[in-house]
Design a protein around this motif. Structure first.
Motif, short mmCIF file in Angstrom:
data_model
loop_
_atom_site.label_atom_id
_atom_site.label_comp_id
_atom_site.label_asym_id
_atom_site.label_seq_id
_atom_site.Cartn_x
_atom_site.Cartn_y
_atom_site.Cartn_z
N LYS A 1 14.01 -38.68 2.55
CA LYS A 1 14.72 -38.60 3.51
C LYS A 1 14.53 -37.14 4.23
O LYS A 1 14.59 -35.90 3.44
CB LYS A 1 16.37 -38.58 3.00
N LEU A 2 14.48 -37.10 5.54
CA LEU A 2 14.15 -35.91 6.18
C LEU A 2 15.45 -35.12 6.21
O LEU A 2 16.50 -35.66 6.80
CB LEU A 2 14.08 -36.23 7.71
N ILE A 3 15.72 -33.96 5.88
CA ILE A 3 16.83 -33.16 5.74
C ILE A 3 16.61 -31.88 6.55
O ILE A 3 17.83 -31.35 6.96
CB ILE A 3 17.19 -32.66 4.16
N ARG A 4 15.59 -31.58 7.05
CA ARG A 4 15.65 -30.01 7.87
C ARG A 4 14.30 -30.25 8.78
O ARG A 4 13.26 -30.55 8.41
CB ARG A 4 15.66 -29.10 7.05
N SER A 5 14.21 -29.99 9.95
CA SER A 5 13.23 -29.51 10.96
C SER A 5 13.37 -28.21 11.41
O SER A 5 14.41 -27.91 12.12
CB SER A 5 12.80 -30.60 11.97
N GLN A 6 12.28 -27.33 11.29
CA GLN A 6 12.35 -25.69 11.74
C GLN A 6 11.28 -25.46 12.38
O GLN A 6 10.24 -25.49 11.84
CB GLN A 6 12.83 -24.96 10.48
N ASN A 7 11.32 -25.04 13.59
CA ASN A 7 10.08 -24.49 14.29
C ASN A 7 10.22 -22.84 14.11
O ASN A 7 11.04 -22.35 13.63
CB ASN A 7 10.39 -24.79 15.85
N TYR A 8 9.00 -22.53 14.38
CA TYR A 8 8.86 -20.95 14.16
C TYR A 8 7.63 -20.54 15.26
O TYR A 8 6.83 -21.36 15.84
CB TYR A 8 8.22 -20.60 12.75
N ASP A 9 7.39 -19.33 15.38
CA ASP A 9 6.69 -18.66 16.60
C ASP A 9 5.26 -18.18 15.76
O ASP A 9 4.19 -18.33 16.30
CB ASP A 9 7.43 -17.79 17.51
N CYS A 10 5.59 -17.24 14.68
CA CYS A 10 4.20 -16.53 14.08
C CYS A 10 3.68 -17.50 13.49
O CYS A 10 4.11 -17.89 12.34
CB CYS A 10 5.11 -15.22 13.57
N GLU A 11 2.34 -17.38 13.62
CA GLU A 11 1.36 -18.09 12.42
C GLU A 11 1.50 -17.66 11.18
O GLU A 11 1.56 -16.39 10.79
CB GLU A 11 -0.02 -18.00 12.82
N LEU A 12 1.38 -18.46 10.13
CA LEU A 12 1.59 -18.20 8.76
C LEU A 12 0.15 -17.70 8.25
O LEU A 12 0.05 -16.92 7.30
CB LEU A 12 2.05 -19.23 8.04
N GLY A 13 -0.85 -18.21 8.72
CA GLY A 13 -2.27 -17.90 8.18
C GLY A 13 -2.75 -18.84 7.14
O GLY A 13 -2.06 -19.70 6.85
N LYS A 14 -3.65 -18.40 6.41
CA LYS A 14 -4.20 -19.11 5.32
C LYS A 14 -3.38 -19.16 4.09
O LYS A 14 -2.54 -18.25 3.87
CB LYS A 14 -5.48 -18.31 4.72
N LEU A 15 -3.03 -20.10 3.37
CA LEU A 15 -2.26 -20.46 2.29
C LEU A 15 -2.98 -19.54 1.16
O LEU A 15 -4.20 -19.62 0.82
CB LEU A 15 -2.27 -21.92 1.93
N LEU A 16 -2.05 -19.03 0.54
CA LEU A 16 -2.47 -18.00 -0.60
C LEU A 16 -1.94 -18.36 -2.00
O LEU A 16 -2.34 -17.96 -2.92
CB LEU A 16 -2.03 -16.53 -0.37
N GLY A 17 -0.83 -18.90 -2.08
CA GLY A 17 -0.17 -19.14 -3.22
C GLY A 17 1.16 -20.13 -3.12
O GLY A 17 1.54 -20.22 -1.96
N ILE A 18 1.65 -20.74 -4.15
CA ILE A 18 2.79 -21.62 -4.26
C ILE A 18 3.55 -20.90 -5.58
O ILE A 18 2.83 -20.47 -6.70
CB ILE A 18 2.27 -22.97 -4.58
N VAL A 19 4.92 -21.08 -5.40
CA VAL A 19 5.82 -20.16 -6.41
C VAL A 19 7.03 -21.28 -6.55
O VAL A 19 7.64 -21.56 -5.56
CB VAL A 19 6.16 -18.77 -5.86
N TYR A 20 7.27 -21.31 -7.82
CA TYR A 20 8.78 -22.13 -8.14
C TYR A 20 9.75 -21.09 -8.89
O TYR A 20 9.07 -20.35 -9.88
CB TYR A 20 8.42 -23.53 -9.05
N GLN A 21 10.96 -21.26 -8.32
CA GLN A 21 11.74 -20.21 -9.13
C GLN A 21 12.86 -20.96 -9.47
O GLN A 21 13.70 -21.55 -8.62
CB GLN A 21 12.25 -19.13 -8.10
N PHE A 22 13.30 -21.00 -10.70
CA PHE A 22 14.53 -21.70 -11.19
C PHE A 22 15.62 -21.01 -11.77
O PHE A 22 15.26 -19.98 -12.51
CB PHE A 22 13.95 -22.55 -12.57
#
Length: 418
Positions: free
Chosen positions: A363-384
């Motif tokens: 289910k779609l819960i959020r759509s958010q636009n942004y202006d500044c490019e994020l660039g290349k993907l460097l990592g993924i982090v999970y925090q519990f």
């Protein structure tokens, strides 16, 4: 602007209508820490703020804030105090017109005004300084030693650097090189500054071929401590650090704690066109805490995407960051990110055309636009908050091609692992 703690106190208390700092509670320091990060992009922990404002006693002499903390506070006060400046300028203009009308001596008033403007501009406008600061090897597999070259011989003020861990290091004027050892994988934001201004910023990227897990200490929730044993949390079908195992690692489970799973790698894929599919669980039976939450962060060269799910009725603690956009649960309704975490939940996040969409259980819960490019993907982090579980993650590019997949089964090889 000099660091005047009394003036800073006055501006903050007037801005937010708070009592004197001597009467502040944990609520005030937590709110102030979030406000500073929201306004400046830099963070001062609530524990550091307690020490600065005298609510946390320190041994020995009176606590002296580090230069980074001073600069961040000054920057924050200037931003929240900016609304007062037009009024001050109007008052100054009225006084000037009155003087002009009373004296009627334009021939000397105009040159005097021009001279005054030149003096103010000279004092207020930051002058270009002659310096050099760069990293010889800004990217490597962790752990590794990064070498920084610099030249601050022409700068009269003392110069410092923060290598991305919140530690202030003085740069001797008679030296030209300094080494720093990065022992954990991450994209580190290095700062180069004096007591009065930030001179430069750069990134240092320490990557790994495996997931690295750890925790945040109770007092400093932004400090990452790696587990000494990097095998115990690798369960047969998921990642999970049990309470008993955390105790063996020295984690104080009587206080707030966070378990962290991070994977940093030069994926060579743009975070501005990527799809994430993952599954998580974080409830009381796994060792979570009150208002248990799960945070997911995708790190890019230039910015991050961070979103957090919390237990129902805990929407106040939800936050969302998409590049330069930051939304928190204090002033915004983010209740769509609250969920009953007693069971597994599927999350999908996709970026396309400078827009980020987040789905929860299809289910779609959020759509958010942004202006500044994020660039290349460097990592993924999970925090519990407490201790949760992950059992699946897949990353695909804008055309749907999977470039990373892991079902976290012990001894299995991740599909399309870089």
């Amino acid at each position: 602007m000099e660091f005047d703690l009394d003036k800073i106190k006055r501006v903050i208390t007037q801005k937010y209508g708070w009592e004197e700092p001597a009467n502040w509670t944990n609520f005030h320091f937590e709110e102030l820490s979030q406000a500073i990060e929201s306004e400046t992009g830099d963070r001062i922990s609530k524990e550091t703020l307690r020490r600065i404002f005298g609510k946390r006693k320190t041994a020995g002499k009176r606590y002296v804030p580090q230069a980074y903390s001073k600069l961040t506070l000054l920057n924050f006060v200037e931003k929240i105090n900016v609304t007062e400046q037009p009024q001050k300028r109007r008052i100054a203009d009225e006084r000037f017109r009155h003087l002009l009308w009373r004296k009627n001596k334009l021939l000397w008033i105009i040159p005097f005004g021009i001279l005054l403007l030149i003096i103010v501009a000279y004092v207020k406008i930051p002058r270009q300084l002659d310096y050099n600061f760069y990293c010889v090897n800004p990217q490597d597999k962790f752990p590794y030693t990064a070498t920084f070259r610099y030249d601050v011989s022409s700068i009269k003020d003392s110069v410092f650097t923060d290598f991305g861990n919140g530690e202030e290091t003085y740069l001797p004027r008679n030296k030209s090189m300094i080494n720093y050892f990065y022992k954990y994988p991450a994209n580190y934001k290095v700062r180069f500054y004096t007591r009065t201004r930030i001179l430069d910023r750069l990134n240092v990227f320490a990557w790994s071929k495996e997931w690295v897990a750890g925790y945040h200490p109770n007092e400093e929730p932004k400090i990452f401590r790696s587990f000494s044993d990097q095998e115990f949390y690798r369960q047969p079908t998921n990642f999970y650090a049990s309470v008993d195992d955390l105790l063996k690692e020295g984690v104080d489970i009587k206080e707030n704690y966070w378990t962290i799973y991070r994977y940093f790698f030069p994926f060579e894929q743009s975070l501005d066109g990527v799809t994430l599919n993952t599954r998580f669980l974080n409830n009381a039976s796994t060792g979570s805490l009150t208002c248990y939450d799960t945070g997911i962060m995708l790190v890019g060269e230039n910015g991050t995407i961070e979103f957090k799910f919390t237990q129902e009725k805990c929407a106040r603690w939800v936050s969302l960051r998409v590049s330069e956009k930051f939304i928190d649960g204090k002033y915004n309704d983010l209740s769509v990110f609250t969920v009953d975490m007693s069971d597994w939940h599927n999350v999908k996040m996709t970026t396309q055309n400078h827009n980020c969409t987040i789905y929860l259980n299809n289910k779609l819960i959020r759509s958010q636009n942004y202006d500044c490019e994020l660039g290349k993907l460097l990592g993924i982090v999970y925090q519990f908050y407490g201790s949760g579980k992950i059992d699946q993650v897949t990353l695909s590019d804008s055309t749907g091609n999977v470039f990373y997949s892991n079902n976290f089964e012990r001894n299995s090889v991740a599909a399309n692992t870089p």
